[in-house]
Write a protein that holds these residues in place. Structure first.
Motif, PDB file in Angstrom:
ATOM      1  N   LEU A   1       0.828  -1.200   0.000  1.00  0.00           N
ATOM      2  CA  LEU A   1       0.000   0.000   0.000  1.00  0.00           C
ATOM      3  C   LEU A   1       0.869   1.259   0.000  1.00  0.00           C
ATOM      4  CD1 LEU A   1      -2.846   1.181   0.102  1.00  0.00           C
ATOM      5  CD2 LEU A   1      -2.719   1.072   2.592  1.00  0.00           C
ATOM      6  N   GLY A   2       1.941   1.247   0.782  1.00  0.00           N
ATOM      7  CA  GLY A   2       2.859   2.387   0.801  1.00  0.00           C
ATOM      8  C   GLY A   2       3.545   2.590  -0.532  1.00  0.00           C
ATOM      9  N   THR A   3       3.907   1.493  -1.188  1.00  0.00           N
ATOM     10  CA  THR A   3       4.562   1.580  -2.495  1.00  0.00           C
ATOM     11  C   THR A   3       3.618   2.142  -3.543  1.00  0.00           C
ATOM     12  OG1 THR A   3       5.945  -0.326  -1.921  1.00  0.00           O
ATOM     13  CG2 THR A   3       5.794   0.246  -4.255  1.00  0.00           C
ATOM     14  N   VAL A   4       2.391   1.631  -3.593  1.00  0.00           N
ATOM     15  CA  VAL A   4       1.411   2.107  -4.568  1.00  0.00           C
ATOM     16  C   VAL A   4       1.017   3.557  -4.274  1.00  0.00           C
ATOM     17  CG1 VAL A   4      -0.945   1.776  -5.425  1.00  0.00           C
ATOM     18  CG2 VAL A   4       0.543  -0.193  -5.067  1.00  0.00           C
ATOM     19  N   GLY A   5       0.836   3.871  -2.999  1.00  0.00           N
ATOM     20  CA  GLY A   5       0.505   5.249  -2.629  1.00  0.00           C
ATOM     21  C   GLY A   5       1.612   6.212  -3.003  1.00  0.00           C
ATOM     22  N   GLY A   6       2.857   5.817  -2.751  1.00  0.00           N
ATOM     23  CA  GLY A   6       3.993   6.652  -3.119  1.00  0.00           C
ATOM     24  C   GLY A   6       4.084   6.850  -4.616  1.00  0.00           C
ATOM     25  N   ALA A   7       3.819   5.799  -5.373  1.00  0.00           N
ATOM     26  CA  ALA A   7       3.845   5.910  -6.838  1.00  0.00           C
ATOM     27  C   ALA A   7       2.763   6.868  -7.328  1.00  0.00           C
ATOM     28  CB  ALA A   7       3.653   4.536  -7.477  1.00  0.00           C
ATOM     29  N   ALA A   8       1.584   6.786  -6.736  1.00  0.00           N
ATOM     30  CA  ALA A   8       0.493   7.672  -7.149  1.00  0.00           C
ATOM     31  C   ALA A   8       0.818   9.128  -6.846  1.00  0.00           C
ATOM     32  CB  ALA A   8      -0.802   7.264  -6.443  1.00  0.00           C
ATOM     33  N   VAL A   9       1.288   9.387  -5.640  1.00  0.00           N
ATOM     34  CA  VAL A   9       1.626  10.762  -5.260  1.00  0.00           C
ATOM     35  C   VAL A   9       2.783  11.282  -6.106  1.00  0.00           C
ATOM     36  CG1 VAL A   9       2.519  12.200  -3.388  1.00  0.00           C
ATOM     37  CG2 VAL A   9       0.705  10.549  -2.928  1.00  0.00           C
ATOM     38  N   GLY A  10       3.812  10.461  -6.286  1.00  0.00           N
ATOM     39  CA  GLY A  10       4.965  10.869  -7.092  1.00  0.00           C
ATOM     40  C   GLY A  10       4.584  11.143  -8.536  1.00  0.00           C
ATOM     41  N   GLY A  11       3.696  10.334  -9.086  1.00  0.00           N
ATOM     42  CA  GLY A  11       3.250  10.541 -10.462  1.00  0.00           C
ATOM     43  C   GLY A  11       2.493  11.846 -10.624  1.00  0.00           C
ATOM     44  N   VAL A  12       1.639  12.156  -9.663  1.00  0.00           N
ATOM     45  CA  VAL A  12       0.886  13.411  -9.718  1.00  0.00           C
ATOM     46  C   VAL A  12       1.834  14.604  -9.601  1.00  0.00           C
ATOM     47  CG1 VAL A  12      -0.803  14.849  -8.489  1.00  0.00           C
ATOM     48  CG2 VAL A  12      -1.278  12.424  -8.889  1.00  0.00           C
ATOM     49  N   VAL A  13       2.774  14.525  -8.661  1.00  0.00           N
ATOM     50  CA  VAL A  13       3.729  15.624  -8.495  1.00  0.00           C
ATOM     51  C   VAL A  13       4.564  15.803  -9.761  1.00  0.00           C
ATOM     52  CG1 VAL A  13       5.774  16.378  -7.222  1.00  0.00           C
ATOM     53  CG2 VAL A  13       3.816  15.455  -5.988  1.00  0.00           C
ATOM     54  N   GLY A  14       5.084  14.701 -10.311  1.00  0.00           N
ATOM     55  CA  GLY A  14       5.868  14.789 -11.538  1.00  0.00           C
ATOM     56  C   GLY A  14       5.080  15.364 -12.693  1.00  0.00           C
ATOM     57  N   ASN A  15       3.806  15.008 -12.776  1.00  0.00           N
ATOM     58  CA  ASN A  15       2.948  15.511 -13.839  1.00  0.00           C
ATOM     59  C   ASN A  15       2.694  17.004 -13.689  1.00  0.00           C
ATOM     60  OD1 ASN A  15      -0.034  16.169 -14.755  1.00  0.00           O
ATOM     61  ND2 ASN A  15       0.702  14.481 -16.018  1.00  0.00           N
ATOM     62  N   GLN A  16       2.450  17.445 -12.480  1.00  0.00           N
ATOM     63  CA  GLN A  16       2.104  18.850 -12.251  1.00  0.00           C
ATOM     64  C   GLN A  16       3.317  19.782 -12.325  1.00  0.00           C
ATOM     65  OE1 GLN A  16      -1.149  20.040 -11.982  1.00  0.00           O
ATOM     66  NE2 GLN A  16      -1.451  17.947 -12.705  1.00  0.00           N
ATOM     67  N   VAL A  17       4.489  19.272 -11.993  1.00  0.00           N
ATOM     68  CA  VAL A  17       5.683  20.107 -12.034  1.00  0.00           C
ATOM     69  C   VAL A  17       5.972  20.597 -13.444  1.00  0.00           C
ATOM     70  CG1 VAL A  17       8.214  19.978 -11.842  1.00  0.00           C
ATOM     71  CG2 VAL A  17       6.783  19.178  -9.974  1.00  0.00           C
ATOM     72  N   SER A  18       5.743  19.753 -14.420  1.00  0.00           N
ATOM     73  CA  SER A  18       6.062  20.115 -15.798  1.00  0.00           C
ATOM     74  C   SER A  18       4.826  20.448 -16.632  1.00  0.00           C
ATOM     75  CB  SER A  18       6.816  18.965 -16.452  1.00  0.00           C
ATOM     76  OG  SER A  18       6.031  17.802 -16.434  1.00  0.00           O
ATOM     77  N   LYS A  19       3.745  20.770 -15.966  1.00  0.00           N
ATOM     78  CA  LYS A  19       2.494  21.089 -16.661  1.00  0.00           C
ATOM     79  C   LYS A  19       2.682  22.392 -17.454  1.00  0.00           C
ATOM     80  CE  LYS A  19      -2.419  21.284 -15.740  1.00  0.00           C
ATOM     81  NZ  LYS A  19      -3.438  21.228 -14.695  1.00  0.00           N
ATOM     82  N   PRO A  20       2.358  22.369 -18.736  1.00  0.00           N
ATOM     83  CA  PRO A  20       2.518  23.590 -19.533  1.00  0.00           C
ATOM     84  C   PRO A  20       1.564  24.685 -19.044  1.00  0.00           C
ATOM     85  CG  PRO A  20       1.644  21.796 -20.881  1.00  0.00           C
ATOM     86  CD  PRO A  20       1.849  21.266 -19.503  1.00  0.00           C
ATOM     87  N   SER A  21       2.058  25.906 -19.002  1.00  0.00           N
ATOM     88  CA  SER A  21       1.199  27.008 -18.585  1.00  0.00           C
ATOM     89  C   SER A  21       0.318  27.436 -19.754  1.00  0.00           C
ATOM     90  CB  SER A  21       2.048  28.184 -18.112  1.00  0.00           C
ATOM     91  OG  SER A  21       2.906  28.611 -19.151  1.00  0.00           O
ATOM     92  N   ARG A  22      -0.866  27.862 -19.447  1.00  0.00           N
ATOM     93  CA  ARG A  22      -1.823  28.252 -20.502  1.00  0.00           C
ATOM     94  C   ARG A  22      -2.074  29.722 -20.460  1.00  0.00           C
ATOM     95  NH1 ARG A  22      -5.819  23.517 -21.879  1.00  0.00           N
ATOM     96  NH2 ARG A  22      -4.401  21.836 -21.512  1.00  0.00           N
TER      97      ARG A  22
END
Length: 73
Positions: free
Chosen positions: A52-73
């Motif tokens: 559960l910790g591994t899957v939770g960490g992957a989910a949170v990390g994926g969201v953070v990685g996605n949002q960090v490089s989100k193109p500005s509009r």
């Protein structure tokens, strides 16, 4: 070496090999994958190897990685 150490090393090796296939990805996709991999490892370490910790960490990390490089509009 115990089972958790072996699993952790295999996870890291799989993540490294998986990231070599990122050449055709956009920057945001690549950062999402990297964030998920780093988050999975961190979640596993912090939770003592809990699935559960591994899957939770992957989910949170994926969201953070996605949002960090989100193109500005």
């Amino acid at each position: 070496m115990n089972v958790k150490q072996i699993a952790m090393r295999l996870t890291i090796a799989g993540a490294v090999m998986g990231l070599t296939a990122c050449s055709g990805m956009s920057t945001q996709d690549r950062n999402t994958a990297i964030g998920a991999g780093v988050g999975a490892v961190a979640g596993s370490v912090l939770s003592g190897g809990s699935a559960l910790g591994t899957v939770g960490g992957a989910a949170v990390g994926g969201v953070v990685g996605n949002q960090v490089s989100k193109p500005s509009r």
